[in-house]
Scaffold this motif. Structure first.
Motif, short mmCIF file in Angstrom:
data_model
loop_
_atom_site.label_atom_id
_atom_site.label_comp_id
_atom_site.label_asym_id
_atom_site.label_seq_id
_atom_site.Cartn_x
_atom_site.Cartn_y
_atom_site.Cartn_z
N ASP A 102 10.53 92.18 27.78
CA ASP A 102 9.55 92.45 26.93
C ASP A 102 10.00 93.52 25.80
O ASP A 102 9.92 93.29 24.54
CB ASP A 102 8.22 93.06 27.21
N ALA A 103 10.72 94.42 26.38
CA ALA A 103 11.26 95.64 25.40
C ALA A 103 12.43 95.17 24.85
O ALA A 103 12.52 95.34 23.54
CB ALA A 103 11.60 96.66 26.25
N LEU A 104 13.20 94.29 25.21
CA LEU A 104 14.24 93.44 24.66
C LEU A 104 13.88 92.71 23.22
O LEU A 104 14.04 92.76 22.11
CB LEU A 104 15.03 92.72 25.35
N ARG A 105 12.58 91.75 23.85
CA ARG A 105 12.28 91.10 22.73
C ARG A 105 11.47 91.82 21.50
O ARG A 105 11.62 91.53 20.36
CB ARG A 105 11.09 90.10 23.22
N ASP A 106 10.61 92.90 22.05
CA ASP A 106 10.02 93.92 20.81
C ASP A 106 10.90 94.51 20.11
O ASP A 106 10.76 94.54 18.80
CB ASP A 106 9.23 94.66 21.64
N GLY A 107 12.15 94.92 20.72
CA GLY A 107 13.06 95.51 20.06
C GLY A 107 14.00 94.87 18.80
O GLY A 107 14.43 95.49 17.92
N ILE A 108 13.80 93.42 19.05
CA ILE A 108 14.63 92.69 18.00
C ILE A 108 13.63 91.52 17.18
O ILE A 108 14.04 90.83 16.45
CB ILE A 108 15.96 91.81 18.67
N GLY A 109 12.36 92.01 17.48
CA GLY A 109 11.49 90.70 16.71
C GLY A 109 11.67 89.35 17.47
O GLY A 109 11.28 88.39 16.76
N GLY A 110 11.98 89.34 18.70
CA GLY A 110 12.09 87.91 19.33
C GLY A 110 10.71 87.59 20.02
O GLY A 110 9.83 88.32 20.00
N THR A 111 10.79 86.00 20.24
CA THR A 111 9.54 85.44 20.82
C THR A 111 10.01 84.61 22.12
O THR A 111 9.10 84.17 22.81
CB THR A 111 8.67 84.56 19.91
N THR A 112 11.36 84.62 22.10
CA THR A 112 11.65 83.31 23.11
C THR A 112 11.94 83.96 24.57
O THR A 112 12.29 85.36 24.76
CB THR A 112 12.79 82.64 22.54
N TRP A 113 12.08 83.25 25.64
CA TRP A 113 12.68 83.71 26.85
C TRP A 113 14.02 84.01 26.63
O TRP A 113 14.82 83.55 25.91
CB TRP A 113 12.62 82.39 27.88
N VAL A 114 14.25 85.46 27.40
CA VAL A 114 15.87 85.76 27.16
C VAL A 114 16.62 85.19 28.13
O VAL A 114 16.45 85.52 29.39
CB VAL A 114 15.68 87.27 27.00
N THR A 115 17.87 84.65 27.82
CA THR A 115 18.81 84.29 28.65
C THR A 115 19.45 85.45 29.58
O THR A 115 19.46 86.38 29.01
CB THR A 115 19.90 83.42 28.18
#
Length: 189
Positions: A102-115
């Motif tokens: 969640d922190a990774l997605r929030d930090g880059i404006g992402g929405t997808t599952w992170v590999t």
């Protein structure tokens, strides 16, 4: 609990061409590693909260450092962990679970599952961190990897926790599939 970081490592790669014409902008990939103490090394525990709970804060710091290393808009990302040999693969997964993602997605404006990729290994072992587009997993031009190793880590009682990013898709992408321009940004397509 606060995670104890022994060291940070940042690696940056810039690719201007891969046998074909030069690209502008070049592909810039980066990875940042935090080598942390593993509180579960050498012992079994059903509850891995001491790694899960503080992982969001660790991710936020890794993201900030990786974004700085990229020096441009982040288009793709991935995460990974190498667990020292006194630990278990599950300890690495615990570092990368929901709070971290969640922190990774929030930090880059992402929405997808992170590999991601995790393994148990000795110090100096390399790991390939898979990358995917931050808005839609199926955008093929972003399928890539960043290879990372820490010469003196992880030690047996440590975990190397990694965030990797890229500022664009692969150089000379030409194999089709879902294009970034056609992505819905729904996390998959």
């Amino acid at each position: 609990m606060e995670l104890q970081v022994r060291k940070w490592l940042t690696a940056v790669e810039q690719i201007a061409h891969d046998g074909g014409p030069r690209v502008d902008p070049p592909l810039r990939k980066a990875a940042v590693v935090a080598v942390i103490r593993n509180p579960y090394a050498g012992r079994w525990s059903e509850d891995l909260a001491d790694l899960v709970d503080p992982s969001g804060d660790l991710a936020a710091e890794l993201v900030a450092r990786c974004r700085e290393a990229i020096g441009a808009e982040v288009e793709s990302c991935g995460k990974g962990a190498i667990v020292g040999v006194a630990g278990e693969q599950e300890h690495g997964v615990a570092c990368l679970t929901t709070p971290f993602g969640d922190a990774l997605r929030d930090g880059i404006g992402g929405t997808t599952w992170v590999t991601s990729n995790t393994k148990v290994a000795a110090a100096g072992t390399a790991i390939d961190i898979p990358l995917a587009y931050k808005q839609a997993l199926f955008v093929r031009e972003f399928y890539d990897t960043v290879t990372v190793s820490v010469p003196d880590g992880p030690r047996p009682d440590e975990i190397a926790v990694i965030v990797a990013m890229a500022g664009r898709g692969r150089v000379h992408n030409r194999l089709g599939g879902l294009a970034k321009a056609d992505a819905k940004g729904d996390g998959l397509r």
